[in-house]
Design a protein around this motif. Sequence first.
Motif, short mmCIF file in Angstrom:
data_model
loop_
_atom_site.label_atom_id
_atom_site.label_comp_id
_atom_site.label_asym_id
_atom_site.label_seq_id
_atom_site.Cartn_x
_atom_site.Cartn_y
_atom_site.Cartn_z
N SER A 1 0.90 5.99 4.01
CA SER A 1 0.59 5.48 2.68
C SER A 1 -0.59 6.24 2.09
CB SER A 1 0.31 3.99 2.75
OG SER A 1 -0.73 3.76 3.66
N SER A 2 -0.81 6.08 0.82
CA SER A 2 -1.83 6.87 0.14
C SER A 2 -3.22 6.40 0.52
CB SER A 2 -1.65 6.74 -1.37
OG SER A 2 -2.05 5.45 -1.76
N ALA A 3 -4.18 7.28 0.29
CA ALA A 3 -5.58 6.92 0.54
C ALA A 3 -5.94 5.71 -0.30
CB ALA A 3 -6.47 8.10 0.18
N ALA A 4 -5.43 5.67 -1.52
CA ALA A 4 -5.79 4.58 -2.42
C ALA A 4 -5.32 3.24 -1.84
CB ALA A 4 -5.15 4.81 -3.78
N ALA A 5 -4.11 3.22 -1.32
CA ALA A 5 -3.56 1.97 -0.81
C ALA A 5 -4.36 1.49 0.39
CB ALA A 5 -2.10 2.17 -0.44
N ASP A 6 -4.95 2.43 1.11
CA ASP A 6 -5.71 2.09 2.31
C ASP A 6 -7.16 1.75 2.00
OD1 ASP A 6 -3.58 2.48 3.89
OD2 ASP A 6 -4.16 4.47 4.58
N ASN A 7 -7.55 2.00 0.77
CA ASN A 7 -8.96 1.87 0.45
C ASN A 7 -9.30 0.42 0.17
OD1 ASN A 7 -11.53 2.04 -0.42
ND2 ASN A 7 -11.18 3.79 -1.78
N ALA A 8 -9.72 -0.29 1.22
CA ALA A 8 -9.99 -1.71 1.07
C ALA A 8 -11.23 -1.96 0.24
CB ALA A 8 -10.15 -2.34 2.44
N ALA A 9 -12.14 -0.95 0.18
CA ALA A 9 -13.39 -1.14 -0.56
C ALA A 9 -13.12 -1.33 -2.05
CB ALA A 9 -14.30 0.06 -0.34
N ALA A 10 -12.11 -0.68 -2.56
CA ALA A 10 -11.81 -0.80 -3.99
C ALA A 10 -10.30 -0.89 -4.15
CB ALA A 10 -12.38 0.39 -4.74
N GLU A 11 -9.82 -2.10 -4.20
CA GLU A 11 -8.37 -2.27 -4.35
C GLU A 11 -7.99 -2.16 -5.81
OE1 GLU A 11 -6.10 -5.01 -2.45
OE2 GLU A 11 -6.78 -4.36 -0.46
N TYR A 12 -6.95 -1.44 -6.04
CA TYR A 12 -6.52 -1.29 -7.43
C TYR A 12 -5.02 -1.05 -7.47
CZ TYR A 12 -7.47 3.53 -5.88
OH TYR A 12 -7.55 4.70 -5.18
N THR A 13 -4.51 -1.21 -8.66
CA THR A 13 -3.09 -0.95 -8.84
C THR A 13 -2.91 0.35 -9.62
OG1 THR A 13 -3.14 -2.29 -10.84
CG2 THR A 13 -2.42 -3.39 -8.84
N LEU A 14 -1.84 1.04 -9.33
CA LEU A 14 -1.50 2.27 -10.04
C LEU A 14 -0.07 2.13 -10.55
CD1 LEU A 14 -2.92 4.90 -7.52
CD2 LEU A 14 -3.91 4.27 -9.73
N MET A 15 0.19 2.76 -11.68
CA MET A 15 1.54 2.75 -12.25
C MET A 15 2.53 3.33 -11.26
SD MET A 15 1.65 3.89 -16.21
CE MET A 15 2.30 5.43 -15.70
N LYS A 16 2.08 4.41 -10.62
CA LYS A 16 2.94 5.14 -9.71
C LYS A 16 2.14 5.36 -8.43
CE LYS A 16 5.01 9.66 -9.84
NZ LYS A 16 5.16 10.83 -10.72
N GLU A 17 2.63 4.90 -7.33
CA GLU A 17 1.86 4.95 -6.09
C GLU A 17 1.40 6.38 -5.77
OE1 GLU A 17 3.61 3.17 -2.54
OE2 GLU A 17 1.88 4.00 -1.47
N GLY A 18 0.13 6.50 -5.45
CA GLY A 18 -0.40 7.81 -5.06
C GLY A 18 -0.75 8.72 -6.22
N THR A 19 -0.57 8.23 -7.43
CA THR A 19 -0.82 9.08 -8.61
C THR A 19 -1.69 8.35 -9.62
OG1 THR A 19 1.32 10.18 -8.37
CG2 THR A 19 0.29 10.31 -10.52
N LEU A 20 -2.71 9.04 -10.10
CA LEU A 20 -3.53 8.50 -11.17
C LEU A 20 -3.06 9.15 -12.47
CD1 LEU A 20 -5.94 6.66 -11.77
CD2 LEU A 20 -7.46 8.57 -11.24
N THR A 21 -2.55 8.32 -13.38
CA THR A 21 -1.99 8.83 -14.64
C THR A 21 -3.00 8.66 -15.77
OG1 THR A 21 0.20 8.21 -13.86
CG2 THR A 21 -0.01 8.73 -16.20
N PHE A 22 -3.38 9.78 -16.37
CA PHE A 22 -4.38 9.79 -17.44
C PHE A 22 -3.69 9.96 -18.79
CE2 PHE A 22 -8.42 10.36 -15.16
CZ PHE A 22 -8.00 10.78 -13.91
N ALA A 23 -4.00 9.09 -19.73
CA ALA A 23 -3.59 9.29 -21.11
C ALA A 23 -4.63 10.17 -21.80
CB ALA A 23 -3.50 7.96 -21.84
N THR A 24 -4.17 11.14 -22.57
CA THR A 24 -5.11 12.01 -23.28
C THR A 24 -4.48 12.47 -24.58
OG1 THR A 24 -6.68 13.82 -22.96
CG2 THR A 24 -4.42 14.21 -22.21
N SER A 25 -5.34 12.86 -25.51
CA SER A 25 -4.89 13.37 -26.80
C SER A 25 -5.32 14.84 -26.86
CB SER A 25 -5.57 12.55 -27.92
OG SER A 25 -5.25 13.07 -29.18
N PRO A 26 -4.42 15.75 -26.50
CA PRO A 26 -4.85 17.15 -26.27
C PRO A 26 -4.97 17.96 -27.55
CG PRO A 26 -2.53 16.92 -25.74
CD PRO A 26 -3.01 15.55 -26.20
#
Length: 275
Positions: free
Chosen positions: A35-60
């Motif tokens: 599993s991803s590092a994020a899922a294992d990170n008990a210090a900071a639990e969070y949800t992601l739209m897509k497991e293992g991926t941080l999705t950034f919205a931007t206006s390029p």
Amino acid sequence: MKIKKWGAVVACGALVATLGLFGCSSNNSSSSASSSAAADNAAAEYTLMKEGTLTFATSPDFPPFENLDGDEYVGFDIDLAQAIAEKMGLECEFTTIQFDGIVPAIQAGGQADVGISGITVDPDRAKSVDFTDPYYIADQSVAVMKGGEVTADNVDEALNAEGMIIAVQSGTTGETFAQENFPNATVQPYGNATDAFAAMQAGQANAVCMDKAVVEKMLADAYTDAEVVKNVATGEEYAVAVSKDNTGLLEAINKAIAELQADGTIDDLTTKWLS
Ligand code: ARG
């Protein structure tokens, strides 16, 4: 429309594969390599739209912070987003959302996990989203075409007159700045930051109000026939916008930003993109 940047994902992914296990090693709950590092990170639990991926919205549309080079996202914020994801052991993806839609999209969820787009921390926005610790301090500039009636000497009066049109990006601090400082002028919002400059060059607007580093970059690269007539040290702080339902993600990104500040990465990015 969602644009996936596979190039960036592959680059980030390789690092994740290399560093993923080490990323968890300080955390005694890390036991699973699958599993991803994020899922294992008990210090900071969070949800992601897509497991293992941080999705950034931007206006390029906002060089040197975010811009498209062909179909590739480039800029200070893009590099920072990738560095944040890397620190968190996640892949990173970008999705384009017009600037004035980013905060609502992060609040609503479903389109991106977080927003990075030269977003100024502001009390109104903070009602809808949480902001990470700031990573950049910005100011405002006013630009006009050279040789016109508005100059650095008369800008406060000449631009604050009926019939004057100031082009801004919709929903930005530049829009508010123009409305507050030039109340007699017409402030004309454009969805895209680059369209505000194009309108000024085409004679449809007398001036542009926007973040200083962006005005300088636009003038240097594309609008050499324009000039800055006013700078105001607004001291705006750029930060990443995070859903209020995802405070673990806020903490984890703050930790990553602190590390990137401490290890010199943010200084390096400032040198790379802003000097
Ligand atoms: N800093 C300004 C604001 O937060 C403008 C940001 C615009 N960003 C962009 N990518 N177009 O309102």
